[in-house]
Design an enzyme around this catalytic site. Structure first.
Site, mmCIF file in Angstrom:
data_model
loop_
_atom_site.group_PDB
_atom_site.id
_atom_site.type_symbol
_atom_site.label_atom_id
_atom_site.label_comp_id
_atom_site.label_asym_id
_atom_site.label_seq_id
_atom_site.Cartn_x
_atom_site.Cartn_y
_atom_site.Cartn_z
ATOM 1 N N LYS A 72 1.851 -3.529 8.756
ATOM 2 C CA LYS A 72 3.026 -2.654 8.723
ATOM 3 C C LYS A 72 4.218 -3.506 9.143
ATOM 4 C CE LYS A 72 2.596 1.716 10.003
ATOM 5 N NZ LYS A 72 3.152 2.932 9.410
ATOM 6 N N GLY A 128 8.329 1.660 7.828
ATOM 7 C CA GLY A 128 8.485 0.494 6.978
ATOM 8 C C GLY A 128 7.320 0.362 6.031
ATOM 9 N N PRO A 129 7.391 -0.629 5.128
ATOM 10 C CA PRO A 129 6.336 -0.783 4.134
ATOM 11 C C PRO A 129 5.034 -1.285 4.751
ATOM 12 C CG PRO A 129 7.895 -2.583 3.987
ATOM 13 C CD PRO A 129 8.453 -1.630 5.011
ATOM 14 N N VAL A 130 3.944 -0.934 4.082
ATOM 15 C CA VAL A 130 2.624 -1.368 4.543
ATOM 16 C C VAL A 130 1.988 -2.211 3.444
ATOM 17 C CG1 VAL A 130 0.396 -0.591 5.406
ATOM 18 C CG2 VAL A 130 2.413 0.791 5.826
ATOM 19 N N GLY A 148 5.560 3.605 4.730
ATOM 20 C CA GLY A 148 5.429 4.568 5.821
ATOM 21 C C GLY A 148 6.764 4.833 6.457
ATOM 22 N N GLY A 149 6.761 5.677 7.435
ATOM 23 C CA GLY A 149 7.989 6.047 8.123
ATOM 24 C C GLY A 149 8.646 4.871 8.824
ATOM 25 N N ASP A 175 3.771 12.858 15.096
ATOM 26 C CA ASP A 175 4.002 12.806 13.643
ATOM 27 C C ASP A 175 2.675 12.930 12.898
ATOM 28 O OD1 ASP A 175 5.464 12.736 11.360
ATOM 29 O OD2 ASP A 175 5.670 10.561 11.308
ATOM 30 N N LEU A 205 0.829 -1.216 0.000
ATOM 31 C CA LEU A 205 0.000 0.000 0.000
ATOM 32 C C LEU A 205 0.850 1.248 0.000
ATOM 33 C CD1 LEU A 205 -2.635 -1.050 2.671
ATOM 34 C CD2 LEU A 205 -3.047 -0.735 0.233
ATOM 35 N N GLY A 206 2.018 1.140 0.542
ATOM 36 C CA GLY A 206 2.879 2.322 0.616
ATOM 37 C C GLY A 206 4.042 2.064 1.533
#
Ligand SMILES: *[C@@H]1O[C@H](CO)[C@@H](O)[C@H](O)[C@H]1NC(C)=O
Ligand SMILES: *[C@@H]1O[C@H](CO)[C@@H](O)[C@H](O)[C@H]1NC(C)=O
Ligand SMILES: *[C@@H]1O[C@H](CO)[C@@H](O)[C@H](O)[C@H]1NC(C)=O
Ligand SMILES: *[C@@H]1O[C@H](CO)[C@@H](O)[C@H](O)[C@H]1NC(C)=O
Ligand SMILES: *[C@@H]1O[C@H](CO)[C@@H](O)[C@H](O)[C@H]1NC(C)=O
Ligand SMILES: *[C@@H]1O[C@H](CO)[C@@H](O)[C@H](O)[C@H]1NC(C)=O
Ligand SMILES: *[C@@H]1O[C@H](CO)[C@@H](O)[C@H](O)[C@H]1NC(C)=O
Ligand SMILES: *[C@@H]1O[C@H](CO)[C@@H](O)[C@H](O)[C@H]1NC(C)=O
Ligand SMILES: *[C@@H]1O[C@H](CO)[C@@H](O)[C@H](O)[C@H]1NC(C)=O
Ligand SMILES: *[C@@H]1O[C@H](CO)[C@@H](O)[C@H](O)[C@H]1NC(C)=O
Ligand SMILES: *[C@@H]1O[C@H](CO)[C@@H](O)[C@H](O)[C@H]1NC(C)=O
Length: 859
Positions: free
Chosen positions: A570, A554-556, A551-552, A667, A548-549
């Site tokens: 995540k 790690g990958p999701v 993130g800060g 964040d 999905l993307g």
């Protein structure tokens, strides 16, 4: 000559009495007349009469007596008015009922020594009408405004008649208006019949000395207002502030046998009070303000329906704020429901339960079953009280209980034990402007209190048993559903492990509960501890298609659990500084944070170095996906945006305040706001700092660039974080949502570094609407948009102290109360990084300002 002043006065006057009819604008007109050039004389005797056109002026020169005509009348009357008051105000009239029809009037001393008013034909229109021993009398107007008739010419000659004994509509300050206790004679102020006719009208003011003295205003013989009992300092129903300030006192002169109203504050040139009964039925207190040359009405009674005597009838309580204004006292019911419904409350209320005292013929059978009292606070106590001696409230109460006909008591400072033996008439709950009021204790049958207790018991028992039943039914339902689900799940897992054997070593790890008890015990599993195999299986072995993307942390990946629930996984790339047990504990704590605006943490997976967090899946991606894309942001109309803003604010408030753990997000940014199928905003990535070992300032240093625009100055520069640093991030996010612009994107104006600077510029230029997306320009939302920007600016102020808390933000967004002015936002000016870091200590000396945003909540 004083028409403009008069006009402004009337306007002011009218605005003061919004509930009166406009016709009252003529109210003061009867006292305004055209001055005539006149010659003044000192006294009247048989040799020196007073002719129309002449005036009598006392030595002090404060008052004047002469002939006048009311505004629209040609009739001539003899009256006294203030010499110093430029709006001529008649305070006394000699011939109220018999005017002179032309200017031939003559005020003189007749043959038998009486003061008389004669017309052209020598008819006596008015006479002082006394039997005088000496025929050699003199009439004089004194400095006190008293017109006196004396036997002889000297000032110490015997006084045989005075105008102070015959007041008209106005209380004269030195008149000692009141009651002669020896003869029982009461002085009465009677209004004019109309603005043009000084003849006695229907309204009159009377001091009633019996019991606790009160002043009554009557309409004919019916009381329409009372001051309330005199307590030695003030009248119980009159605003104490007014009466004490006026110096309005009641004097009981036992020696002379007179009780009268007096003013302690007289002899003041700049302070002329006027108390008069108006022909419209109001008792008015006004003060002449010399500086502005106007009469200012201080009080006009009855000033509201509740101030009208007995509006709510016997045992009714009147409250101007109530809807309807009348209600029955506790233990009493409406006497005539029909009349009551029509707004005629005068029939009042009747007792619902006979007093125990009455029922038992004046005696109590059981001491325990004595009548009780219900308390009414802040009231103008009823009329028609008696008084009994009592040292304290307890004795007063006992005195009342002893006497079967006592229906209520009050222990009032200055009067002490007041008891009521008949009905309770004219009880009023005072509003704050009326004063504090007293406590009134109303006698009720013992059973009135009994029943209440019984009722409560019954209600509580019913509620508890209902709750128990619902609880039992609900838990049974949940239990059965859960059991059924678990059976299905186990079956599926077994199937899956067979399927997966080709790729993995066949290890059958059933999912475990990290929180809640073991599945087989049939309880809800709050947090799943998944094994690596199930997660890999769910995400199709972490294939890129499912990603999905990034993130800060790690990958999701998107995934689907065996029971078809969609999840987001995540895969944490950074190793936590914590041990395994600590990590589990943190995850367990975070998973307990549940709010509709927070992404729910469903579970985690720990396998060797690999740590993964499992979240609920959000189909509509994150906010930045919509917001910063020129095509997609049209999907977010203003309604959706404000909905999202409010959702984020509530989620953040929950993190800050309402949850057991106080979580600072640290964040917050558009990409951390996820959207579910209904476009509800959900905050994600909260608690990461906690998961990653508590007090780290930044979870990932290489992300600083990406989220720099959201970081509060104290956080970015000193690593100091607090709720207020989240508020800052929220402010940035809010401005981004309104403007669809990234804070960090570059602007054309060179001097503006970022969105904050740009918004600040627009704010100062009063051009905030430029910020709005054209698609959002709905006229109904503009004030809301401006309010949002305003709140956003408040959130991004440089000093933490100045920023509101999230709870204020939530109230501000939903409220209409005025907001404080924002100060310049942080980072709004392009600054040399070195310069900014050196100057920061001086720049950011936060001024402690005392502006606290207190707002009435509710939406
Ligand atoms: C009335 O009194 C005045 C002054 O006191 C006196 O001069 C005058 O003679 C008196 N007249 C009569 C009729 O007594
Ligand atoms: C005074 O009251 C009587 C009846 O009570 C009424 O007829 C009359 O018009 C009233 N007068 C004024 C001036 O209101
Ligand atoms: C008159 O009243 C004014 C205002 O209340 C006060 O300032 C002044 O001192 C008073 N003067 C006298 C002589 O009492
Ligand atoms: C009225 O004016 C006169 C002189 O101007 C002054 O002596 C007197 O005290 C004033 N009286 C009042 C009641 O203002
Ligand atoms: C005074 O009483 C008369 C009738 O007696 C009534 O018509 C009138 O409305 C009353 N006025 C006020 C101000 O209560
Ligand atoms: C209100 O009711 C009383 C009787 O309870 C009656 O005498 C009175 O006339 C009524 N007033 C009005 C305005 O209807
Ligand atoms: C009231 O006065 C009585 C007798 O003076 C005394 O016994 C009693 O304690 C007092 N009660 C209170 C509450 O002061
Ligand atoms: C009882 O109270 C009534 C009304 O207050 C009063 O008239 C009566 O005199 C009292 N009786 C005694 C015995 O105190
Ligand atoms: C959000 O997701 C739901 C379900 O997937 C979808 O029907 C809807 O169109 C999406 N909304 C937007 C604005 O993309
Ligand atoms: C984190 O906080 C704890 C206590 O709150 C403290 O003992 C520890 O030194 C801190 N760690 C860091 C890296 O600041
Ligand atoms: C702020 O409030 C404190 C205490 O209430 C007060 O001492 C101080 O003077 C106030 N400061 C300002 C700037 O109003």
């Amino acid at each position: 000559m004083c028409s403009t002043q008069l006009f402004s006065f009337l306007c002011k006057f009218l605005s003061n009495m919004s509930n009166e009819k406009p016709t009252l604008s003529y109210l003061f007109l009867p006292f305004i007349f055209v001055f005539q050039i006149s010659t003044a004389i000192d006294f009247i005797n048989s040799d020196q009469p007073l002719r129309d056109g002449q005036t009598l002026i006392p030595a002090g020169g404060s008052y004047e007596l002469g002939f006048f005509s009311p505004s629209q009348s040609k009739n001539r009357y003899v009256g006294i008015w203030y010499k110093n008051v430029t709006v001529q105000t008649v305070i006394w009239v000699l011939n109220r009922e018999n005017p002179v029809t032309d200017s031939s009037g003559l005020l003189t001393i007749n043959g038998d020594g009486n003061l008389v008013l004669l017309d052209r034909e020598q008819n006596t229109l008015w006479s002082s009408d006394i039997t005088v021993a000496s025929k050699n009398t003199t009439a004089k107007l004194l400095d006190s405004s008293n017109l006196v008739l004396r036997e002889g010419n000297s000032d110490d000659a015997r006084l045989i008649w005075q105008s102070f004994d015959h007041l008209t509509d106005t209380y004269l300050i030195k008149s000692r208006y009141g009651v002669n206790l020896k003869t029982g004679e009461k002085q009465r102020l009677t209004c004019w019949k109309s603005e043009n006719d000084p003849a006695p009208g229907n309204f009159s003011l009377l001091l009633e000395p019996k019991g606790q003295p009160q002043v009554f205003l009557y309409n004919g013989s019916r009381p329409i207002w009372r001051t309330g009992q005199w307590n030695g300092r003030t009248y119980l129903g009159v605003n104490e502030h007014t009466s004490v300030n006026l110096g309005l006192n009641l004097i009981n002169d036992i020696v002379e046998g007179r009780m009268y109203i007096s003013f302690s504050r007289i002899n003041n040139d700049s302070y002329i009070p006027r108390l008069a009964v108006d022909w419209s039925g109001k008792f008015k207190i006004s003060v002449w303000i010399k500086r502005i040359k106007e009469w200012q009405v201080i009080s006009s009674e009855p000033s509201s329906t509740c101030h009208v005597y007995g509006t709510c009838g016997p045992f009714g309580v009147c409250n101007d704020m109530g809807l309807p204004i009348c209600r029955c006292m506790k233990g009493f019911g409406v006497k005539s429901v029909d009349e009551w419904r029509e707004g005629n409350w005068s029939s009042g209320c009747v007792r619902l339960k006979e007093l125990d005292c009455e029922r038992n013929g004046g005696k109590y059978i059981e001491e325990k079953k004595r009548d009780g009292f219900s308390k009414l606070v802040g009231v103008k106590v009823p009329d028609l009280n008696d008084w009994v001696p009592a040292d304290n409230a307890t004795i007063c109460r006992d005195e009342c209980l002893k006497n079967c006909s006592c229906v209520a008591y009050a222990y009032v400072s200055g009067i002490w034990c007041m008891v009521w033996g008949r009905s309770l008439l004219d009880t009023q709950e005072l509003s704050s402007s009326d004063g504090l009021g007293e406590e009134l204790y109303i006698r009720l049958a013992h059973s009135e209190f009994d029943d209440k207790v019984k009722n409560w018991k019954v209600i509580i028992i019913v509620i508890i048993s209902l709750a128990i039943i619902i609880l039992v039914v609900a838990s049974a339902g949940i239990f059965w559903r859960h059991m059924a689900k678990q059976r299905g799940k186990k079956k599926k897992i077994q199937e899956l492990s067979k399927l997966g054997s080709s790729q993995h070593t066949p290890r059958d790890y059933p999912d475990k509960c990290l929180l809640g008890d073991a599945v087989k015990e049939g309880k809800q599993c709050e947090l799943l501890l998944l094994d690596f195999y199930s997660v890999a299986r769910a995400t199709r072995n972490f294939c890129d298609e499912n990603k999905l993307g990034e993130g800060g942390f790690g990958p999701v990946y998107k995934g689907q659990l065996a029971d078809e629930q969609e999840i987001a996984v995540k895969r944490l790339s950074r190793s936590s500084s914590q041990g395994l047990e600590e990590f589990k504990n943190e995850v367990a704590l975070i998973s307990k944070l549940q709010h509709r605006n927070l992404v729910r943490l469903l579970g985690c997976c720990i396998e060797g170095d690999e740590k993964m967090l499992v979240y609920e899946y959000m189909p509509n991606k994150s906010l930045d996906f919509f917001l910063f894309d020129p095509m997609r942001n049209a999907l977010l109309d203003w309604g959706k945006r404000i909905y999202i803003v409010e959702g984020i604010a509530r989620g953040l408030l929950y993190l800050h305040r309402d949850s057991r753990l106080k979580i600072i997000h640290r964040d917050l940014k558009a990409s951390n706001i996820l959207l579910d199928a209904e476009m509800n905003p959900k905050i994600s990535d909260f608690g990461m700092a906690k998961i990653f070992g508590g007090n780290q300032t930044l979870a990932n240093t290489n992300r600083v660039v990406g989220t720099y625009g959201y970081m509060a100055p104290e956080y970015a520069m000193e690593g100091r974080f607090s709720e207020k640093s989240d508020v800052f991030s929220f402010g940035v996010l809010l401005l981004e949502i309104v403007s669809s612009k990234k804070n960090t994107s570059v602007y054309h104006h060179e001097q503006y570094l970022n969105l904050l600077g740009y918004v600040w510029k627009l704010w100062n230029e009063d051009a905030l609407l430029e910020l709005m997306e054209p698609s959002m320009e709905d006229p109904f939302s503009i004030t809301q948009v401006l309010r949002c920007i305003h709140v956003g600016l408040l959130c991004v102020q440089e000093c933490e102290i100045d920023r509101p808390t999230m709870s204020s933000v939530v109230l501000m967004l939903g409220g209409v109360a005025p907001l404080p002015m924002p100060k310049q936002p942080a980072f709004s000016l392009r600054r040399n990084p070195i310069e900014s870091s050196t100057s920061s200590s001086n720049d950011k000396t936060c001024s402690v300002n005392n502006v606290t945003v207190t707002m009435i909540g509710g939406r």
